[in-house]
Motif scaffolding. Sequence first.
Motif, mmCIF file in Angstrom:
data_model
loop_
_atom_site.group_PDB
_atom_site.id
_atom_site.type_symbol
_atom_site.label_atom_id
_atom_site.label_comp_id
_atom_site.label_asym_id
_atom_site.label_seq_id
_atom_site.Cartn_x
_atom_site.Cartn_y
_atom_site.Cartn_z
ATOM 1 N N ARG A 171 0.845 -1.186 0.000
ATOM 2 C CA ARG A 171 0.000 0.000 0.000
ATOM 3 C C ARG A 171 0.885 1.242 0.000
ATOM 4 N NH1 ARG A 171 -1.838 -1.606 6.006
ATOM 5 N NH2 ARG A 171 -0.116 -0.671 7.194
ATOM 6 N N ARG A 172 0.331 2.340 -0.455
ATOM 7 C CA ARG A 172 1.084 3.586 -0.488
ATOM 8 C C ARG A 172 1.482 3.993 0.928
ATOM 9 N NH1 ARG A 172 -2.426 8.141 -2.816
ATOM 10 N NH2 ARG A 172 -3.311 8.050 -0.723
ATOM 11 N N GLY A 173 2.727 4.448 1.076
ATOM 12 C CA GLY A 173 3.218 4.853 2.394
ATOM 13 C C GLY A 173 4.091 3.786 3.005
ATOM 14 N N LEU A 174 3.875 3.492 4.287
ATOM 15 C CA LEU A 174 4.725 2.558 5.019
ATOM 16 C C LEU A 174 4.050 1.204 5.164
ATOM 17 C CD1 LEU A 174 6.135 4.893 7.810
ATOM 18 C CD2 LEU A 174 7.141 4.301 5.603
ATOM 19 N N ASN A 175 4.860 0.161 5.001
ATOM 20 C CA ASN A 175 4.389 -1.209 5.089
ATOM 21 C C ASN A 175 5.250 -1.988 6.081
ATOM 22 O OD1 ASN A 175 2.485 -1.672 2.409
ATOM 23 N ND2 ASN A 175 4.099 -0.157 2.077
ATOM 24 N N THR A 176 4.672 -3.043 6.637
ATOM 25 C CA THR A 176 5.403 -3.941 7.531
ATOM 26 C C THR A 176 5.541 -5.299 6.864
ATOM 27 O OG1 THR A 176 4.591 -2.820 9.511
ATOM 28 C CG2 THR A 176 5.420 -5.054 9.787
ATOM 29 N N ILE A 177 6.777 -5.775 6.767
ATOM 30 C CA ILE A 177 7.043 -7.082 6.161
ATOM 31 C C ILE A 177 7.785 -7.934 7.179
ATOM 32 C CG2 ILE A 177 8.268 -8.320 4.334
ATOM 33 C CD1 ILE A 177 7.815 -5.908 2.535
ATOM 34 N N ARG A 178 7.231 -9.104 7.471
ATOM 35 C CA ARG A 178 7.863 -10.030 8.419
ATOM 36 C C ARG A 178 8.335 -11.273 7.670
ATOM 37 N NH1 ARG A 178 5.228 -12.037 14.087
ATOM 38 N NH2 ARG A 178 5.596 -9.811 14.513
ATOM 39 N N ILE A 179 9.584 -11.654 7.932
ATOM 40 C CA ILE A 179 10.158 -12.874 7.364
ATOM 41 C C ILE A 179 10.499 -13.789 8.532
ATOM 42 C CG2 ILE A 179 12.072 -13.837 6.035
ATOM 43 C CD1 ILE A 179 12.100 -11.309 4.391
ATOM 44 N N ALA A 180 9.829 -14.940 8.586
ATOM 45 C CA ALA A 180 9.940 -15.831 9.740
ATOM 46 C C ALA A 180 10.471 -17.195 9.312
ATOM 47 C CB ALA A 180 8.578 -15.975 10.413
ATOM 48 N N LYS A 181 10.801 -17.997 10.311
ATOM 49 C CA LYS A 181 11.314 -19.342 10.052
ATOM 50 C C LYS A 181 10.322 -20.147 9.220
ATOM 51 C CE LYS A 181 12.723 -23.672 12.276
ATOM 52 N NZ LYS A 181 12.478 -24.341 11.028
ATOM 53 N N GLY A 182 10.875 -20.864 8.256
ATOM 54 C CA GLY A 182 10.081 -21.778 7.461
ATOM 55 C C GLY A 182 10.635 -23.179 7.588
ATOM 56 N N GLU A 183 10.803 -23.846 6.457
ATOM 57 C CA GLU A 183 11.361 -25.191 6.458
ATOM 58 C C GLU A 183 12.872 -25.124 6.674
ATOM 59 O OE1 GLU A 183 11.640 -29.098 3.477
ATOM 60 O OE2 GLU A 183 11.013 -27.136 2.716
ATOM 61 N N ASN A 184 13.373 -25.936 7.587
ATOM 62 C CA ASN A 184 14.805 -25.992 7.896
ATOM 63 C C ASN A 184 15.342 -24.600 8.254
ATOM 64 O OD1 ASN A 184 15.121 -28.808 7.625
ATOM 65 N ND2 ASN A 184 15.185 -28.614 5.397
ATOM 66 N N PHE A 185 16.554 -24.263 7.781
ATOM 67 C CA PHE A 185 17.215 -23.049 8.252
ATOM 68 C C PHE A 185 17.793 -22.261 7.077
ATOM 69 C CE2 PHE A 185 18.086 -26.632 11.170
ATOM 70 C CZ PHE A 185 17.169 -26.290 12.159
ATOM 71 N N SER A 186 17.633 -20.951 7.133
ATOM 72 C CA SER A 186 18.228 -20.074 6.126
ATOM 73 C C SER A 186 18.560 -18.743 6.780
ATOM 74 C CB SER A 186 17.270 -19.854 4.952
ATOM 75 O OG SER A 186 17.888 -19.064 3.953
ATOM 76 N N GLU A 187 19.620 -18.107 6.298
ATOM 77 C CA GLU A 187 20.041 -16.816 6.833
ATOM 78 C C GLU A 187 19.571 -15.689 5.916
ATOM 79 O OE1 GLU A 187 24.009 -18.013 9.334
ATOM 80 O OE2 GLU A 187 24.290 -17.435 7.237
ATOM 81 N N LEU A 188 19.456 -14.484 6.496
ATOM 82 C CA LEU A 188 18.871 -13.350 5.779
ATOM 83 C C LEU A 188 19.837 -12.172 5.804
ATOM 84 C CD1 LEU A 188 16.328 -12.191 4.365
ATOM 85 C CD2 LEU A 188 15.530 -11.491 6.634
ATOM 86 N N ASN A 189 20.070 -11.586 4.637
ATOM 87 C CA ASN A 189 20.977 -10.444 4.515
ATOM 88 C C ASN A 189 20.193 -9.132 4.406
ATOM 89 O OD1 ASN A 189 23.182 -8.806 4.070
ATOM 90 N ND2 ASN A 189 23.556 -9.506 1.982
ATOM 91 N N TYR A 190 19.298 -9.033 3.431
ATOM 92 C CA TYR A 190 18.509 -7.812 3.255
ATOM 93 C C TYR A 190 17.305 -8.114 2.377
ATOM 94 C CZ TYR A 190 20.666 -7.584 -1.396
ATOM 95 O OH TYR A 190 21.082 -7.877 -2.670
ATOM 96 N N ILE A 191 16.381 -7.135 2.316
ATOM 97 C CA ILE A 191 15.342 -7.145 1.288
ATOM 98 C C ILE A 191 15.435 -5.824 0.532
ATOM 99 C CG2 ILE A 191 13.818 -8.652 2.620
ATOM 100 C CD1 ILE A 191 12.055 -6.174 3.158
#
Length: 736
Positions: free
Chosen positions: A438-458
């Motif tokens: 949506r226009r303006g500010l948004n909240t995006i959550r990235i949570a644990k899924g299957e097994n394990f993965s590391e996160l650098n940026y979006i």
Amino acid sequence: MKRSVEPHKVLRGWLCVTFVFAFTPAHVTANEDVFQYQIMNGAADPFVTYHDGYYYMTFTQVDRIDIYKSASLADIANGEVTRAFTPPADGWGSQNIWAPKLHHIDGKWYLYYTADDGVDANHHMYVLENTSSDPMSDSWVNKGQIENMPDIFAIDGNTFENDGTRYFVWSTRTDGIMELWMDEMINPWTVRGDPVIISSPTYDWEKVDGAVNEGPAILKRNGRIFMTYSATGCQSEDYAIGLLTAWDTSDLMDPASWEKSPEPVFSKNPENDVYGPGHNSFTTSPDGKEDWMVYHANSRPDAGCSGERGARVQKIEWNEDGTPDFGTPAKVQILVDCIPGRYEAQDAIVHNAKVISYSRNVSCGKHVGYIDFEDSYVEFPYVYAPYSGVYKMTINYAHGMPHASHQVTVNQGETFEVQYPQTGWGNFTDMDIDVQLRRGLNTIRIAKGENFSELNYIAIQEKLPPEGPLKGPLQAKIDRVESLPEEAYTAESWATLQRVLEETEVMLADPDASQQQLDTAFGALTLAVDQLQFDREPSEDGAPKVASMEIAEDAPDRLTLTFDQAIDLDYANGFFLLGTEGPIMITSVNYKLSSENHRLTLNLAREARANERLSLSYDDTVGSVKAEDSEQPLPGFFGKKVHHPFAPKVSPESIRKGVHLLGKEGLIYDRNATHSLKRHMTAVDHFAQQKESEKVIKHLKGFLSLIHHQKDNGLISNVAYIVLKSDAETLLAEWE
């Protein structure tokens, strides 16, 4: 009796090849910063010399030798750079070029370096010569291998002069043991051919992970020659600096003249995130009054001989007996490459996961790992979209599992799974998906899924941006205002904010609203937030307070906050800067503390535009700023106006023009009200030019009464009122 050395074959062993990638960090200028920052990232085996007002620096780059030049050692990564040597495509001396050292000898420049032909056992010492007075000139001649040296493995050669004799000292490996050998020199490219061993690894700390003495560096002071060296293998966090000492009147070719200190003089300091400090050189402050040690180190224990090693500087103190005190490795700030437009994982809300510092192959030097539990997530609360629609979202991730995924939620809507192909741990790559924002500010959550993965940026990329005025910044401002708690503020100041908010929402919904109207509304909303008053002032004894916040006049990509006391911080996360052209991201790991830690300068991902209205917020649940003495945290704040040096100076003429524009934009409803305000400000301008301060003050107070009357009678909007009131009060304060 001297111990002579006969040439013989050595075995290929433990020595690690160092792949180095030089990086120019964010701009640093003052020499006082030389101890605060890592002066060069990815710079193992640093060698620095000071000559005729300039510092010259070389370090291991593996496939070349570059020379860096700067009047400030703190800023040498941003200095002049020249290519001194590119090796041949193959053959002797073509590969694995290590530890170049630049010396000025008898009016000429010499570069000593180590290289092989791709076979580790064939490492030998080489030298380049430059007869120019400037080592940055393209006049380097390769004189080949150092003549008369034993035809065996040799690295890390260095040279020094004492009492008219020049010496060459290097590290040689025999039977798997790395020792320091030394010989006299006939000229800068030839030794006599009668070397002696002056140091072998004998203490346990020299043999933690390989029996090693290497990287000799020489400091002559107080009638003595102090030779530092590095011990154990560079792959170990216990890589450390040892010390040999000889009197300058002694026979330096007699190994008995050299006394070894029984303990390392400079070693790891986990409390300050310093591991494997070593392979140093020596230089001085520009005035020659201080001795400085330049060394490389890692910021994590398992980095080893990798390209993470960076060059740092530490001042040497001197004991009463004339010996050096190297101290313990100090904590330094590491400036890293941050790419504008990315939402870094370490700056988000990290729940039951872990920020990992100074990682390789990641942007901004950090990423988030250990997203391993059912309640683990990384939440990005201020993802900006200039319009409502579908955007491409890039997720930069890495994992070494056969299968792995993350659960993604946008604006607390439906959660969906994103499957990631395997990359291998530490090999970060992109995954692109489409998301509805949506226009303006948004909240995006990235949570644990299957097994394990590391996160650098979006990262978020527009697909088809619409034409017309940019409404996203004002929408983002409104989004933030609507999150404020009414109960925290006085009824009167809250009512003023709500009146301005209602009018800005009407303008935002108007399809014919101009960009000028939207920007004016943004500024008015910022002023309304600034005038909010707490119902009860929060009790924050000892907490730091922000005295001012302004864009640097000579650097529009810098924001400086001045505090009422000294502060400390882990890194500069938690800040959110919003402008009338959209948010300006703050690179949280690249910041500067100055003025005895009362000033915090933040690096912005883009320059603030001329006349752009700006407001700053701080989230104390994410940020780490605290008082240096009491450790009380900086309280959170919202939407505070930022001073912009390129904003027009408030004057009677600027206010009169503002009245005209507000009338033209329909924010002053009555034409007679517009004329009345203009006439009033014309009188103020007249008396200001005559420097009649009493009359200026009287008419400004009359102007304030007039706009208050017009607001109460519905002749001007609340937006126009708060903008004109702010400007008139600013001008009044100047005259009073």
